[in-house]
Design a protein around this motif. Structure first.
Motif: not given
Length: 377
Positions: A52, A56-57, A59-60
């Motif tokens: 996860s 998320r990384y 996407c960032d």
């Protein structure tokens, strides 16, 4: 200029950004805050644990890309400047090259060429990995040696390193060691600037008179003690203090927060930093800026490289000379009347060679030189 730093290590890029803003430049820092140091940044890119955290990384990073366009200078912390595999890092690298005027690299920390040079023992007479052609205590472990090879000395890393080094506009080394290694690889687009220290925010606490006892200080990072050689420095310091208990003391701190580390360090006379370096690094330079005396790397080659012939206050300890650490620490105790002089020379050295405005100006001059050549031809 508009300047973008991508990644940070030991607060180097954030410190440079502060100086460059004082000079009138517009600067953005994108980083994970040098990990545990949690240094200042304008855009946070921190990778969390597990799948996860990885998703998320990514996407960032994708959300941040549009904000990393239109800069005169993009300056990367390393060929692997994001916490991603080389293939994905290359895609971002190509994006930055396409949408900005220039891309530079900070020559610091581990990369393929640095690890290869260290492990082969042919470029420098010693490093964290080798003493000549003999493995250090850290590298005596086959597990550690394999980890280094599998992390850095792979065909994938080699291809990525060559891809980046061939396409950057230039690289700026912060240490003599990195310059010396990269000089054989990209001599035509390499500069040296040093580690930036905000000396104006550090109030010196000079050693005004000979102390009754020399207060030695050493900070230990659990898991990195053998790697940095602080295990040997600590053992030598304990022997010397036991030999001269009426003239010396030793303060040891382990795995404390960075601000507490700096606060405790400031209460001492002499700080013991790294054993395997040719050059004083960030912690030693901060201590020197406070007026402390540093026991660290300061080989004659380094002083000659920076053109310093007179102000040489760092107590250089050699990992390849038997008994050198004990001898140097004993010299300090036996000559503690020299500490007031060394204290002032230490501060003077940092102001002269590593003040963040001085280091930032070296960057600006190099960037302008490369940009002028690039866009006038």
């Amino acid at each position: 200029m508009r300047i973008l730093f991508v990644g940070d290590a030991s607060n180097l890029h954030n410190t440079l950004a502060c100086a460059l803003r004082r000079m009138g430049h517009e600067v953005t820092v994108v980083s994970d805050g040098s990990r545990w140091m949690d240094t200042n940044r304008d855009i946070n890119l921190t990778r969390g644990p597990g799948l996860s955290g990885a998703v998320r990384y990514v996407c960032d990073v994708m959300r941040t890309l549009p904000r990393m366009r239109g800069y005169d200078v993009v300056h990367l912390v390393n060929p692997i400047f994001l916490s991603l595999r080389p293939g994905k890092v290359r895609l971002v690298f190509d994006y930055l090259r396409k949408h900005n005027r220039s891309v530079f690299l900070s020559a610091l920390g581990s990369d393929y060429d640095v690890v290869k040079a260290y492990m082969e023992g042919n470029v420098l007479k010693y490093s964290e990995y080798m003493l000549g052609h003999t493995p250090t205590k850290y590298m005596e472990s086959e597990e550690a040696a394999e980890e280094r090879r599998n992390s850095w000395l792979t065909d994938t890393m080699l291809k990525h390193q060559r891809y980046v080094m061939q396409r950057i506009d230039g690289a700026v080394a912060c240490l003599y060691e990195y310059y010396h290694i990269d000089e054989a690889i990209i001599p035509e687009k390499l500069a040296y600037a040093g580690i930036p220290i905000d000396t104006q925010s550090i109030k010196p606490r000079y050693i005004e008179k000979e102390p009754e006892k020399v207060n030695f200080f050493i900070g230990i990072q659990r898991g990195r003690s053998i790697y940095k050689g602080t295990d040997k420095l600590l053992a030598a310091a304990r022997r010397v203090v036991a030999k001269y208990p009426d003239r010396s003391t030793l303060r040891v701190v382990e795995n404390v927060p960075y601000k507490e580390y700096l606060q405790q360090m400031s209460q001492s006379h002499v700080m013991l930093d790294q054993l395997y370096s040719y050059t004083p690094a960030t912690n030693a330079l901060i201590a020197m800026a406070q007026g402390m005396v540093a026991v660290s790397g300061a080989e004659p080659e380094y002083y000659d490289f920076i053109g310093e012939t007179e102000c040489r206050p760092i107590i250089n300890v050699s990992p390849i000379v038997e008994g050198d650490i004990d001898a140097k620490l004993e010299w300090i105790v036996q000559n503690k009347h020299q500490l007031p002089r060394l204290s002032r020379e230490s501060r003077e050295f940092v102001v002269r060679h590593n003040d963040y405005m001085v280091v930032a100006q070296r960057h600006v001059e190099f960037w302008n030189k490369i940009l002028k050549a690039k866009y006038e031809t």
